[in-house]
Design a protein around this motif. Structure first.
Motif, PDB file in Angstrom:
ATOM      1  N   ASP A 259      39.538  35.694  56.616  1.00 28.40           N
ATOM      2  CA  ASP A 259      39.968  36.264  57.889  1.00 28.40           C
ATOM      3  C   ASP A 259      39.536  37.731  57.942  1.00 28.40           C
ATOM      4  O   ASP A 259      38.647  38.155  57.195  1.00 28.40           O
ATOM      5  CB  ASP A 259      41.474  36.104  58.099  1.00 28.40           C
ATOM      6  N   ASP A 264      41.602  34.575  51.810  1.00 31.39           N
ATOM      7  CA  ASP A 264      43.047  34.328  51.846  1.00 31.39           C
ATOM      8  C   ASP A 264      43.500  33.977  50.429  1.00 31.39           C
ATOM      9  O   ASP A 264      43.295  32.854  49.959  1.00 31.39           O
ATOM     10  CB  ASP A 264      43.339  33.181  52.825  1.00 31.39           C
ATOM     11  N   ARG A 294      44.595  42.610  49.771  1.00 27.99           N
ATOM     12  CA  ARG A 294      44.012  41.391  49.211  1.00 27.99           C
ATOM     13  C   ARG A 294      43.377  41.654  47.849  1.00 27.99           C
ATOM     14  O   ARG A 294      43.387  40.785  46.968  1.00 27.99           O
ATOM     15  CB  ARG A 294      42.977  40.829  50.183  1.00 27.99           C
TER      16      ARG A 294
END
Length: 509
Positions: A259, A264, A294
């Motif tokens: 994304d 993810d 992340r």
């Protein structure tokens, strides 16, 4: 000093490219012989009634192509090997500053019925900008100083001089945690990834205490372990060219969505994968950068599960809006294998890359190179070591960042003016941009029209595991800025009323 007779059409635009073309043809036809000194840039600019920067740009381009040599205190002269070069059929009728055909010497163009290998790759660098003169200087210095024994079979993991230079460079520029012993020279990113997957899957040769010849001399059956496999997560979307290579190396692949923050990590953890391959500095193809949140989650996942991260650092040198973020390997050297090359920064044909890995994996890679192909060409490694050590590599990258940024900006501006329906995604970086098409547009049809207009484009749909909006990858590295507007304007005309190549969508009911 040569008296130049240049024809420049200011109304046509691209004046620097016009000057470069005129000088290039003068050299090729022999009007400017080898060693002839050209006027100083300030003097030529005054004669032509132009700004000095335009002439400097033209001279720099021809120096990069190897037609001219520029030396402090000497000035700009015609290169010895450039004069009266063989002219390819049809080359005089095609302006050199127009959108260049990827066809090289001896290769036909698509219009002649045969496409050169890798012709339409949107990630292709500008090969005309390869620093021939500086590379040649490095080669001369290397050959002059290199001892005879250095031309023998080298360390299969790479010559020490190059490993030392690259370790210092990666530590300085990419914030890598690396020592020369943990850096292995490979034949590009593809080989680095393939060998790393084989190491993780247990397919590489193992270190033996002594040469094992019993199986040959005494006809004893040689124990060959059955090849292993590893579950490897890859980004979705991802480049498709590496997937067959990874499967052949022993990877069973599972797709993990990407994304606006990158991969993810929550979805990654659910796959049960023991390794993941990703492009965190500039995700291919979407162009997003892995967010700080992340990055932290990814390292935590790798540490908690004992998994390995394969970091494909394919074009991190080309970040235009700011300095690139440091590599993941610098955060967790024992859990990350950093793979990079000079394919985007210099030229793919050099086939020189590196893998920075934990000691155990680095040892396996070095052993594999020794037993499978005996390592990379030695002379080219010494030349690259000199090229990095002298600062020429840094200078080349700075120059190419300026050029690529200008070309990207020109393409984005042209899309906004002539095809505002297309949305550019991702950060300002790399050699291509991610262009999202309106819902319902047919990728294949737009790609076909874009190629006819001289644009290097690739459809994104084949790169997706899960469905997504139609999009293109548009390469700009080989597209001169003044050509971007012409090409996009031609594409807009080819697409007609912006609806000719859309799907006919059926409404429910």
């Amino acid at each position: 000093m040569a008296d130049l007779h240049l024809v420049v059409d200011r109304a046509a635009g691209g004046v620097a490219a016009q000057i470069a073309r005129e000088l290039r043809e003068a050299v090729r036809r022999g009007r400017l012989a080898a060693g002839v000194r050209l006027p100083a840039s300030r003097e030529l600019a005054r004669d032509l009634g132009l700004s000095r920067g335009v002439v400097v740009e033209a001279y720099e381009q021809l120096v990069a192509e190897g037609f001219l040599i520029s030396r402090t205190g000497v000035g700009t002269t015609v290169a010895p090997a450039a004069s009266r070069q063989a002219v390819l059929p049809g080359s005089l009728s095609r302006p050199q500053d127009s959108a260049p055909s990827p066809a090289g010497p001896g290769m036909t163009s698509p219009a002649e019925g045969r496409e050169p290998y890798h012709e339409r790759r949107s990630t292709a660098p500008d090969l005309r900008a390869f620093p021939r003169e500086r590379w040649l200087a490095s080669m001369r210095r290397t050959l002059a100083a290199l001892p005879v024994e250095a031309l023998d079979y080298g360390d299969p993991g790479g010559v020490p001089a190059l490993r030392e230079e690259l370790a210092a460079y990666l530590g300085r520029v990419r914030a890598a945690d690396v020592v020369p012993d943990n850096l292995v020279i490979v034949g590009g990113v593809a080989q680095g990834l393939s060998l790393t997957v084989q190491a993780l899957a247990g397919r590489l040769p193992q270190v033996r205490a002594r040469p094992d010849l019993d199986w040959f001399v005494q006809r004893v059956e040689y124990p060959v372990p059955s090849p292993g496999r590893i579950l490897l997560a890859v980004e979705d979307p991802a480049g498709v060219r590496q997937l067959p290579l990874l499967r052949a190396a022993g990877a069973d692949l599972v797709a993990v969505p990407v994304d606006d923050e990158g991969i993810d990590v929550g979805a990654l953890a659910e796959t049960g994968a023991r390794a993941v391959m990703l492009t965190p500095a500039h995700q291919y193809p979407t162009g997003v950068v892995l967010s700080p949140r992340r990055r932290a989650e990814l390292i935590e996942w790798a540490v908690a599960t004992g998994a390995m991260i394969l970091e494909d650092d394919y074009d991190a040198e080309f970040r235009f809006d700011r300095d690139p973020v440091g590599c993941l390997q610098g955060l967790a050297a024992d859990r990350v294998v950093l793979v990079g090359s000079v394919s985007k920064s210099l030229a793919p044909g050099l086939r020189l890359g590196w893998a920075v890995a934990p000691p155990r994996i680095a040892g396996s890679l070095r052993l594999a190179r020794g037993e499978l192909d005996m390592g990379s060409p030695v002379l080219e490694q010494y030349v690259l070591a000199d090229f990095v050590a002298t600062g020429d590599y840094d200078r080349h990258l700075r120059r190419m960042r300026r050029q690529y940024r200008a070309r990207r900006d020109a393409l984005v501006l042209a899309l906004g003016e002539h095809l505002p329906e297309i949305t550019v995604r991702g950060v300002s970086a790399g050699l291509n941009l991610f262009a999202e098409l309106p819902y319902g547009w047919d990728e294949a049809s737009v790609v076909a029209r874009a190629e006819e207009c001289g644009l290097a484009v690739e459809p994104v749909e084949p790169m997706r595991h899960a469905p997504g909006p139609p999009a293109l990858l548009m390469g700009f590295a080989r597209l001169p800025g003044h050509r971007a507007g012409q090409a996009v304007r031609a594409l807009a005309r080819a697409l007609g009323a912006r609806g000719e190549f859309r799907f006919r969508l059926e409404t429910p009911g």
